[in-house]
Design a protein around this motif. Structure first.
Motif, PDB file in Angstrom:
ATOM      1  N   UNK A  66      -7.835 -31.731 -20.555  1.00  0.00           N
ATOM      2  CA  UNK A  66      -6.486 -31.582 -20.004  1.00  0.00           C
ATOM      3  C   UNK A  66      -5.534 -30.857 -20.948  1.00  0.00           C
ATOM      4  N   UNK A  67      -4.830 -29.893 -20.428  1.00  0.00           N
ATOM      5  CA  UNK A  67      -3.730 -29.242 -21.131  1.00  0.00           C
ATOM      6  C   UNK A  67      -2.463 -29.627 -20.366  1.00  0.00           C
ATOM      7  N   UNK A  68      -1.664 -30.498 -20.934  1.00  0.00           N
ATOM      8  CA  UNK A  68      -0.480 -31.001 -20.238  1.00  0.00           C
ATOM      9  C   UNK A  68       0.675 -30.011 -20.298  1.00  0.00           C
ATOM     10  N   UNK A  69       0.780 -29.270 -21.412  1.00  0.00           N
ATOM     11  CA  UNK A  69       1.849 -28.293 -21.579  1.00  0.00           C
ATOM     12  C   UNK A  69       1.404 -27.294 -22.633  1.00  0.00           C
ATOM     13  N   UNK A  70       1.982 -26.109 -22.584  1.00  0.00           N
ATOM     14  CA  UNK A  70       1.621 -25.070 -23.544  1.00  0.00           C
ATOM     15  C   UNK A  70       2.845 -24.199 -23.789  1.00  0.00           C
ATOM     16  N   UNK A  71       2.773 -23.361 -24.816  1.00  0.00           N
ATOM     17  CA  UNK A  71       3.810 -22.371 -25.088  1.00  0.00           C
ATOM     18  C   UNK A  71       3.129 -21.148 -25.666  1.00  0.00           C
ATOM     19  N   UNK A  72       3.790 -19.991 -25.548  1.00  0.00           N
ATOM     20  CA  UNK A  72       3.160 -18.759 -25.993  1.00  0.00           C
ATOM     21  C   UNK A  72       4.112 -17.862 -26.750  1.00  0.00           C
ATOM     22  N   UNK A  73       3.522 -16.875 -27.432  1.00  0.00           N
ATOM     23  CA  UNK A  73       4.316 -15.824 -28.047  1.00  0.00           C
ATOM     24  C   UNK A  73       4.956 -14.986 -26.947  1.00  0.00           C
ATOM     25  N   UNK A  74       5.789 -14.036 -27.308  1.00  0.00           N
ATOM     26  CA  UNK A  74       6.517 -13.253 -26.312  1.00  0.00           C
ATOM     27  C   UNK A  74       5.579 -12.542 -25.356  1.00  0.00           C
ATOM     28  N   UNK A  75       4.449 -12.028 -25.871  1.00  0.00           N
ATOM     29  CA  UNK A  75       3.501 -11.303 -25.027  1.00  0.00           C
ATOM     30  C   UNK A  75       2.359 -12.181 -24.520  1.00  0.00           C
ATOM     31  N   UNK A  76       2.403 -13.488 -24.843  1.00  0.00           N
ATOM     32  CA  UNK A  76       1.373 -14.463 -24.453  1.00  0.00           C
ATOM     33  C   UNK A  76       0.004 -14.155 -25.059  1.00  0.00           C
ATOM     34  N   UNK A  77      -0.036 -13.308 -26.085  1.00  0.00           N
ATOM     35  CA  UNK A  77      -1.308 -13.072 -26.772  1.00  0.00           C
ATOM     36  C   UNK A  77      -1.726 -14.295 -27.581  1.00  0.00           C
ATOM     37  N   UNK A  78      -0.770 -15.097 -27.990  1.00  0.00           N
ATOM     38  CA  UNK A  78      -1.029 -16.334 -28.715  1.00  0.00           C
ATOM     39  C   UNK A  78      -0.471 -17.490 -27.891  1.00  0.00           C
ATOM     40  N   UNK A  79      -1.328 -18.456 -27.595  1.00  0.00           N
ATOM     41  CA  UNK A  79      -0.922 -19.646 -26.850  1.00  0.00           C
ATOM     42  C   UNK A  79      -1.246 -20.878 -27.685  1.00  0.00           C
ATOM     43  N   UNK A  80      -0.393 -21.884 -27.583  1.00  0.00           N
ATOM     44  CA  UNK A  80      -0.601 -23.106 -28.365  1.00  0.00           C
ATOM     45  C   UNK A  80      -0.350 -24.319 -27.487  1.00  0.00           C
ATOM     46  N   UNK A  81      -1.101 -25.387 -27.770  1.00  0.00           N
ATOM     47  CA  UNK A  81      -0.932 -26.645 -27.050  1.00  0.00           C
ATOM     48  C   UNK A  81      -1.421 -27.782 -27.937  1.00  0.00           C
ATOM     49  N   UNK A  82      -1.023 -28.985 -27.593  1.00  0.00           N
ATOM     50  CA  UNK A  82      -1.438 -30.168 -28.350  1.00  0.00           C
ATOM     51  C   UNK A  82      -2.285 -31.059 -27.474  1.00  0.00           C
ATOM     52  N   UNK A  83      -3.270 -31.710 -28.099  1.00  0.00           N
ATOM     53  CA  UNK A  83      -4.099 -32.686 -27.398  1.00  0.00           C
ATOM     54  C   UNK A  83      -4.463 -33.781 -28.381  1.00  0.00           C
ATOM     55  N   UNK A  84      -4.091 -35.004 -28.057  1.00  0.00           N
ATOM     56  CA  UNK A  84      -4.359 -36.151 -28.926  1.00  0.00           C
ATOM     57  C   UNK A  84      -3.824 -35.924 -30.338  1.00  0.00           C
ATOM     58  N   UNK A  85      -2.647 -35.267 -30.425  1.00  0.00           N
ATOM     59  CA  UNK A  85      -2.017 -35.054 -31.715  1.00  0.00           C
ATOM     60  C   UNK A  85      -2.574 -33.913 -32.521  1.00  0.00           C
TER      61      UNK A  85
END
Length: 580
Positions: A66-85
């Motif tokens: 599960x990916x509950x939420x994510x965020x990205x760089x301006x061009x979405x080439x880099x995406x980040x998310x958290x899971x279990x800390x």
């Protein structure tokens, strides 16, 4: 009576999110990529992270759920998310020095910031070094975390990257709220505004140029839109916001337009106008007949602003392109959606996503979906009733035979401030379940509900209980003319939160009409609510104690089922018995 029930049977089917359907859509600033969450299908509740490459149509799964939420760089080439800390990042594996919450790459994609459970703000640089940017562990002071009042203004963030990724603008919450500009090398600048007069930080945006922020007085009747000088932290007033009831900022504002003007939301309430509009440095951009709900953003390659709003029927939401260039002809808005419904949009570069369809110029491409059909095909009958033209809807059981009178369930939802009468089939699934269980379901958007006009929404100031309950009763009686199968001798009310409070009031104060009610996690004492929420409707507690007393809902001996979470089977047994 108190009954604890914890098994909502229609989870995932009564809101905008549906298993297997794209949601949490983001468009990169250059329009090259579209990121979204989508579960594998109706039987998989764990959403995965996907990216569509617009030019080729290729869809890539970035991460399994599960990916509950994510965020990205301006061009979405880099995406980040958290899971279990733990921190997860597309294209690389990064080790964080502390449990991770809300990771967000900087616009350039070189660094990733995040907050920790002890309310500190940390940054992992391009070299992988994890540094503490701001924090006071163990002191009760929070950095980079949205303070409790923020939720009442729709803000869930407590820090923002600068457009070049060199600095972060962060909230420090220690009883009162302050803002600080932090660079990645230890530099620190305080943001200066009259925090005693304007304690509420409504929103912050830093898309280009200087950051913009909106602040409000505690009364919420006056606010300022400020521009922040990143070098000194000094602020400049761009606009004042004022209302005798409360200021209601438009979502997506303030926004710096490409020509340097600042876009703010406001209201026209003179010369016969009663409208929620957009202004750029004082110039009206939207026509008064368009009720603006949200600013999506600018469409690249044009001078058009994309907004969500309503231009007539409040049950519908459409997407519009608004001309921002100064010129003759007055304020204009071009509707981009034609089918009746509740439409949503996201924009980036020259790409526009409307209702999960990606548009670039004349070319369109749907986002992939594996959603199963909704279980019901509800057909609510919409109307505007009473001399106040209250939006109302009546939903019959499937296959209802005219002349068969049935008990009435008044579905209050989350109560005043939340629209119930909307043209979105997903929002009617649970109500159709209730209808097929043997009720005619009635929904009324009483005064105090957004979507009609600002005055319609704010007339409830300091008299919410009387206005909302009167409107529900008047609407019920008005509907019987065209809906004679409504059995007004057997009426039940059901709501959640503020809607639960209204259900309790209905049964207690008008037992002649409301035979019973279900209140799910109801508000009973307004003095226990966050001040930012309670005072918006009732004013300051100290000056208006009698108003708070009038709005209290006592449990008493009324035929009520009080539930902390909602359980349809138990509720059905209770209402069927009481309405027999």
């Amino acid at each position: 009576m108190l009954v604890v029930v914890e098994y909502p049977e229609l989870a995932g089917r009564s809101g905008r999110f549906r298993f297997g359907a794209p949601h949490a859509v983001t468009v990169g600033e250059d329009g090259a990529r579209v990121a979204f969450l989508r579960s594998a299908g109706p039987h998989d509740a764990a959403p995965a992270l996907w990216v569509l490459t617009v030019a080729t149509g290729a869809v890539t799964k970035i991460a399994d759920g599960p990916v509950e939420a994510y965020a990205g760089s301006a061009d979405l080439a880099v995406l980040a998310w958290a899971r279990d800390g733990r921190l997860h990042c597309s294209g690389s594996t990064l080790a964080a020095a502390a449990p991770v919450h809300g990771p967000r790459p900087d616009p350039t994609g070189r660094a990733i910031g995040y907050t920790t459970p002890d309310a500190t703000l940390r940054v992992i640089g391009a070299d992988g070094d994890d540094q503490l940017l701001a924090g006071e562990p163990g002191s009760g002071v929070a950095w980079g975390v949205a303070e409790p009042a923020a939720a009442e203004f729709g803000r869930d963030r407590g820090w923002w990257w600068s457009p070049d990724g060199s600095r972060i603008l962060a909230v420090r919450s220690a009883g009162t709220v302050s803002l600080h500009l932090l660079d990645l090398y230890g530099g620190w600048v305080d943001v200066h505004w009259d925090r005693e007069t304007y304690p509420y930080l409504v929103d912050v945006r830093w898309t280009a140029g200087n950051p913009l922020m909106t602040v409000l007085r505690r009364s919420q009747q006056h606010g300022l839109v400020l521009s922040v000088d990143p070098r000194t932290g000094e602020t400049q007033v761009h606009a004042e916001l004022a209302d005798a009831r409360w200021v209601e900022p438009v979502a997506g504002t303030p926004l710096l337009l490409p020509d340097g003007r600042v876009l703010v939301g406001g209201e026209l309430a003179h010369d016969g106008f009663d409208a929620r509009c957009l202004f750029a440095d004082g110039s009206l951009l939207t026509p008064p007949e368009l009720y603006v709900r949200r600013v999506v953003g600018m469409l690249g390659g044009t001078q058009e602003l994309i907004v969500e709003g309503t231009d007539g029927e409040p049950a519908e939401q459409h997407v519009y392109a608004v001309r921002t260039a100064l010129g003759g002809g007055g304020a204009k808005a071009r509707r981009l959606t034609d089918r009746p419904g509740w439409h949503h949009a996201e924009a980036g570069g020259d790409v526009l996503v409307i209702d999960d369809v990606v548009r670039r110029g004349a070319a369109t491409r749907p986002l992939p979906t594996d959603a199963a059909p909704l279980p019901y095909a509800p057909q609510p009958v919409l109307a505007r009733v009473t001399d106040r033209r209250l939006p109302a809807a009546v939903l019959y059981p499937s296959g209802h035979v005219t002349g068969s009178r049935l008990p009435v369930l008044v579905e209050l939802g989350a109560g005043p401030g939340h629209q119930q009468v909307v043209l979105d089939p997903a929002r009617w699934q649970e109500r159709q379940w209730w209808a097929d269980a043997g009720f005619i379901v009635v929904s009324v958007d009483t005064r105090g509900t957004p979507g009609v006009t600002p005055c319609f929404e704010k007339v409830v100031h300091r008299r919410l209980a009387d206005v909302a309950l009167t409107d529900q009763i008047d609407a019920l009686h008005a509907l019987t003319g065209k809906h004679p199968d409504l059995e007004l001798g057997r009426v039940a009310a059901r709501g959640t939160g503020l809607g639960g409070w209204l259900a309790m009031l209905a049964v207690q104060r008008r037992p002649d009409l409301f035979r019973c009610g279900v209140a799910i996690d109801p508000v009973t004492d307004w003095t226990e609510l966050p001040p930012a929420y309670a005072e918006r409707y009732l004013g300051n507690r100290t000056d208006n104690a009698e108003i708070y007393d009038h709005h209290a809902a006592a449990l008493g001996q009324a035929p009520l089922l009080i539930s902390p979470t909602g359980g349809l089977s138990e509720e059905l047994r209770f209402l069927t018995r009481e309405c027999a």
